[in-house]
Design a protein around this motif. Structure first.
Motif, short mmCIF file in Angstrom:
data_model
loop_
_atom_site.label_atom_id
_atom_site.label_comp_id
_atom_site.label_asym_id
_atom_site.label_seq_id
_atom_site.Cartn_x
_atom_site.Cartn_y
_atom_site.Cartn_z
N ASN A 1 7.58 7.66 10.29
CA ASN A 1 6.48 8.48 9.78
C ASN A 1 6.95 9.43 8.69
O ASN A 1 6.48 10.57 8.61
CB ASN A 1 5.83 9.24 10.94
CG ASN A 1 4.80 8.38 11.65
OD1 ASN A 1 3.67 8.23 11.20
ND2 ASN A 1 5.20 7.77 12.74
N GLN B 1 6.54 2.66 6.59
CA GLN B 1 5.44 2.95 7.52
C GLN B 1 5.52 2.12 8.81
O GLN B 1 5.08 2.58 9.86
CB GLN B 1 4.09 2.73 6.83
CG GLN B 1 3.86 3.73 5.70
CD GLN B 1 2.67 3.39 4.83
OE1 GLN B 1 1.79 2.64 5.23
NE2 GLN B 1 2.64 3.94 3.63
N GLY C 1 7.38 12.95 10.08
CA GLY C 1 7.83 12.30 11.31
C GLY C 1 9.28 12.61 11.61
O GLY C 1 9.67 12.80 12.76
N THR D 1 0.53 12.86 10.11
CA THR D 1 0.77 11.68 9.28
C THR D 1 -0.48 10.80 9.18
O THR D 1 -0.67 10.11 8.19
CB THR D 1 2.00 10.87 9.78
OG1 THR D 1 1.70 10.29 11.05
CG2 THR D 1 3.23 11.75 9.91
N LEU E 1 2.35 13.59 14.58
CA LEU E 1 1.87 12.30 14.07
C LEU E 1 0.41 12.35 13.62
O LEU E 1 0.00 11.58 12.75
CB LEU E 1 2.07 11.21 15.13
CG LEU E 1 3.53 10.99 15.57
CD1 LEU E 1 3.63 9.79 16.49
CD2 LEU E 1 4.48 10.82 14.38
#
Ligand SMILES: NC(=O)c1ccc[n+]([C@@H]2O[C@H](COP(=O)([O-])OP(=O)(O)OC[C@H]3O[C@@H](n4cnc5c(N)ncnc54)[C@H](O)[C@@H]3O)[C@@H](O)[C@H]2O)c1
Length: 442
Positions: free
Chosen positions: A241, A237, A245, A400, A397
């Motif tokens: 991602n 992390q 990601g 995520t 993102l």
């Protein structure tokens, strides 16, 4: 006609993401016919980015930077480009800004924004790998910084320039599947880079590797072999991602471009529980988007699936069970049919019977790398400028962030850069930077 393709002044502005200031415009058009390029992160994908860009007859590679001096990284690139000055610290490379015009950033994801931002602030054109950034906030900052600096930008989602993805976008723009009703996208391959769920004990840093520089903006942690540098950082992390990601800016790119998406209005994810270290092995993210000229009224959902063997069922896509779904790709479902878009494969129109006798004319490929060089010299445009790839990266993102808030519906106010629906979700739009490494946002 493909988005950003026609070289009118209007589309040039759209494609470069900026109304260039008079001085910047002069710099682009007034440049002599060669571009002096510095490359940062020259092992792994960076080596191919470097070589593909250097293939331009107008490119001179003048500087190389990598935190790893060994043969597979800086060593190999320095052998290939012996006239280039070498660095192990990108900040020192930027100190010599007068010696180059443009830079390629192909480091792990957590260093994309911290390097690309000051490069643009120095007036350098930038080609940066995908995903453009590590956080949503960083993506917004790079998008805005590119406009402010008036530089030419390109994200390294090179498959966008491949005939397969270009053809898929054109088929949707030509109305072959009618208005888009729904999209499903997936990456069902394994995660060979996810080797452990917790940081291993400290090990000796190999000679030639500058570990503190590799960490850069990330919190300190000891070096351990094979789990971070090279390549395996994708699992963690602090640096990346995860699956979404890694692949989202490729697989969702033709969807984003074909359907002319800009920002979701809501995001909801299901995921394996996460620890605070690595990304999970499987997730599903449902994005809601408002209506666009390519969609039905009231907008659409785009559903993302990742994890080994995790892909939608053909019946979910309304397709015949005999249809073989690719391991990765998208199904763009329209009012007149479905476009199946394999990840790097020619698209097909389904059901086959409805489209019998319908020709698919391939759209010629573009060169994602040398077109950036040409755009910097004022003779072409880029197709994935930060004005396009910034919002694409924000969308990826945001998925995520939703994975970290699994089970909660998050509502996104793109203008205000604000999420509602889960306590703490807004905090996940950005991150803490290591002391001494904080980027100087404009
Ligand atoms: N577009 C694509 O198809 C594609 C494919 C693979 C990787 N990528 C992207 O390329 C980037 C690199 O991925 P990779 O798989 O090559 O990773 P990698 O770890 O194999 O290579 C990264 C290189 O950057 C160097 N590096 C690391 N930190 C650095 C720093 N601060 N300054 C200078 N050099 C630094 C490393 O030593 C290494 O040589 C990532 O953003 C990744 O998402 C894109």
């Amino acid at each position: 006609m493909l988005l950003h393709r026609t070289a009118t002044r209007r589309s040039f502005i759209a494609a470069t993401g900026a109304t260039l200031s008079a001085s910047a415009f002069k710099r682009v058009l007034g440049a002599n016919s060669r571009l002096r390029i510095a490359a940062i992160g020259v092992g792994g994908k960076g080596f191919s980015d470097l070589n593909n860009t250097a293939a331009s007859p107008h490119a001179d590679i003048v500087a190389l930077c990598d935190i790893d001096e060994t043969a597979a990284h800086l060593g190999r690139a320095a052998d290939r480009y012996p006239k280039a000055t070498t660095f192990t610290d990108w900040r020192k490379l930027l100190d010599g800004a007068k010696t180059f015009d443009a830079c390629i950033v192909s480091t792990p994801d957590h260093m994309h924004a911290p390097i690309s931002l000051p490069a643009m602030q120095l007036g350098k054109h930038v080609q940066c790998q995908k995903p453009l950034t590590h956080t949503v906030f960083e993506a917004r900052q790079l998008t805005q910084a590119a406009v402010k600096a008036g530089v030419v930008t390109q994200m390294g989602n090179q498959i966008q320039s491949h005939t397969a993805y270009r053809t898929a976008v054109k088929l949707v723009h030509d109305g072959r599947i009618g208005k888009v009703r729904e999209v499903h996208s997936w990456q069902s391959g394994g995660m060979r880079w996810l080797k452990t769920d917790t940081p291993p004990p400290a090990a000796q840093v190999p000679a030639g590797v500058h570990w503190d520089a590799w960490l850069g903006v990330a919190p300190e942690r000891p070096y351990a072999p094979e789990v971070y540098h090279p390549f395996a950082w994708r699992a963690w992390q602090d640096f990346s991602n995860g699956q979404l990601g890694d692949f989202g800016c490729h697989i969702l790119d033709p969807v984003f471009m074909a359907v002319e998406l800009t920002a979701p209005t809501a995001i909801r994810a299901e995921s394996d529980p996460l620890n605070t270290q690595v990304w999970g092995r499987k997730s599903k993210v449902v994005y809601t988007f408002a209506e666009t000229p390519r969609t039905v009224a009231n907008g659409i959902t785009v559903t993302w699936y990742d994890g080994e063997g995790h892909l939608p069922e053909t019946k979910t896509l309304g397709l015949d069970e005999a249809v073989n779904l690719p391991k990765a790709g998208s199904a763009i479902i329209g009012t007149r049919g479905t476009l199946l878009v394999p990840h790097v494969g020619m698209p097909s129109l389904l059901p086959a019977a409805s489209f019998a006798g319908t020709d698919i004319e391939p759209v010629p490929e573009r060169n994602h790398y040398t077109s950036w060089v040409d755009a910097c010299l004022g003779t072409d445009v880029t197709t994935s400028p930060f004005s396009y790839s910034g919002p694409l990266t924000e969308t990826v993102l945001l998925g995520t962030v939703a994975i970290r808030c699994a089970g909660k519906t998050l509502t996104w106010d793109a203008a205000a850069l604000r999420l509602t629906g889960s306590d703490g979700a807004n905090d996940l739009l950005t991150k803490e930077y290591r002391k001494g490494w904080e980027p100087a946002w404009g």
